[in-house]
Design an enzyme around this catalytic site. Structure first.
Site, PDB file in Angstrom:
ATOM      1  N   HIS A 159      -0.650  -3.724   3.192  1.00  0.00           N
ATOM      2  CA  HIS A 159      -0.095  -2.370   3.083  1.00  0.00           C
ATOM      3  C   HIS A 159      -0.340  -1.816   1.675  1.00  0.00           C
ATOM      4  O   HIS A 159       0.046  -2.434   0.677  1.00  0.00           O
ATOM      5  CB  HIS A 159       1.404  -2.427   3.377  1.00  0.00           C
ATOM      6  N   HIS A 208      -0.815   3.843   3.358  1.00  0.00           N
ATOM      7  CA  HIS A 208       0.344   4.723   3.495  1.00  0.00           C
ATOM      8  C   HIS A 208       0.247   5.805   2.427  1.00  0.00           C
ATOM      9  O   HIS A 208       0.463   5.538   1.249  1.00  0.00           O
ATOM     10  CB  HIS A 208       1.607   3.853   3.334  1.00  0.00           C
TER      11      HIS A 208
HETATM   12  C1  DX5 Z   1       8.063   2.719  -0.658  1.00  0.00           C
HETATM   13  C2  DX5 Z   1       6.847   2.053  -0.092  1.00  0.00           C
HETATM   14  C3  DX5 Z   1       7.062   0.683   0.421  1.00  0.00           C
HETATM   15  C4  DX5 Z   1       7.561  -0.312  -0.592  1.00  0.00           C
HETATM   16  C5  DX5 Z   1       8.303  -1.372   0.145  1.00  0.00           C
HETATM   17  O1  DX5 Z   1       7.741   4.039  -0.902  1.00  0.00           O
HETATM   18  O2  DX5 Z   1       6.330   2.810   0.978  1.00  0.00           O
HETATM   19  O3  DX5 Z   1       5.893   0.212   1.080  1.00  0.00           O
HETATM   20  O4  DX5 Z   1       6.549  -0.898  -1.350  1.00  0.00           O
HETATM   21  O5  DX5 Z   1       8.886  -2.229  -0.787  1.00  0.00           O
HETATM   22  P1  DX5 Z   1      10.176  -3.077  -0.436  1.00  0.00           P
HETATM   23  O6  DX5 Z   1       9.812  -3.980   0.708  1.00  0.00           O
HETATM   24  O7  DX5 Z   1      10.446  -3.819  -1.700  1.00  0.00           O
HETATM   25  O8  DX5 Z   1      11.255  -2.124  -0.054  1.00  0.00           O
HETATM   26 ZN    ZN Z   2       4.712   1.961   2.216  1.00  0.00          ZN
END
Ligand code: DX5
Ligand code: ZN
Length: 215
Positions: free
Chosen positions: A33, A66
């Protein structure tokens, strides 16, 4: 089907990025991701195509890009040549989601829409059959390491019901604050893929953390 796990490299050591990407791939992740932030849609700035191409080179698993940006089409075109499996864009930030979905698909990439924590999955009723995935945010986008917002469970159930009602073949992904405490609830709600940044990278054993989410 087992839950798929997409570790977010946002929590990786960027000074050691290719090794960090290799480590999650060797550790058995399903997708990598990649969080692209432009400093406008969200109050944070991450990486562009130069760094993401290094990530693509190191990765032995497909990329899940993303976008957290204002100008979605510009960024889709910027990343298309890296051939990610998915590109997801925020519904809140796109005037013409239907058109952008078709454009992403025409590039040979699976289109996905992201909903912020307030987003109602029922708003996707007339485009759900055009999508390969919907990403439900379980934190406000912008940063890793935030607290899981539990209302995502009800939203996932609603989305699952919509997918079944419309006979769509669209996967459900959840992103933010995912860990071994909430993974079973997510599974029960019908979630197919989870993103996990800090839970995977803030540990000594990435493989064990990934495995603990593949329920
Ligand atoms: C937040 C991102 C996530 C983030 C998730 O804007 O889209 O992908 O990196 O990180 P954790 O798992 O630490 O919440
Ligand atoms: Zn994300």
């Amino acid at each position: 089907m087992k839950m798929q796990v997409a570790p977010s490299i946002l929590s990786a050591d960027f000074g050691n990025l290719s090794a960090e990407v290799k480590a999650i791939c060797d550790g058995g992740c399903d997708l990598v991701h990649v969080d692209v932030m432009d400093g406008h849609f969200v109050p944070n700035l991450t990486i562009g195509p130069v760094v993401v191409s290094a990530v693509a080179k190191a990765a032995t698993k497909p990329l899940d890009v993303h976008l957290m940006v204002e100008n979605n089409t510009f960024f889709v075109d910027l990343f298309a040549s890296l051939k990610p499996k998915y590109i997801s864009f925020h519904f809140e930030e796109e005037k013409h989601p239907h058109r952008l979905i078709q454009h992403i698909r025409s590039l040979g990439i699976s289109p996905a829409i992201v909903l912020n924590p307030h987003g109602n999955p029922d708003d996707l009723e007339y485009i759900i059959n055009d999508l390969d995935m919907v990403l439900l945010m379980s934190v406000n986008p912008g940063f890793g390491g935030q607290k899981f917002i539990p209302s995502v469970i009800e939203r996932a159930q609603r989305l699952k019901a919509l997918i079944e009602r419309k006979n769509a073949s669209c996967l459900i992904e959840v992103d933010g604050g995912v860990n071994d405490k909430n993974i079973h609830q997510l599974k029960e709600a019908g979630v197919d893929i989870v993103v996990a940044g800090s839970y995977v990278y803030n540990s000594d054993d990435y493989a064990a953390r990934i495995k603990s989410l593949q329920v």
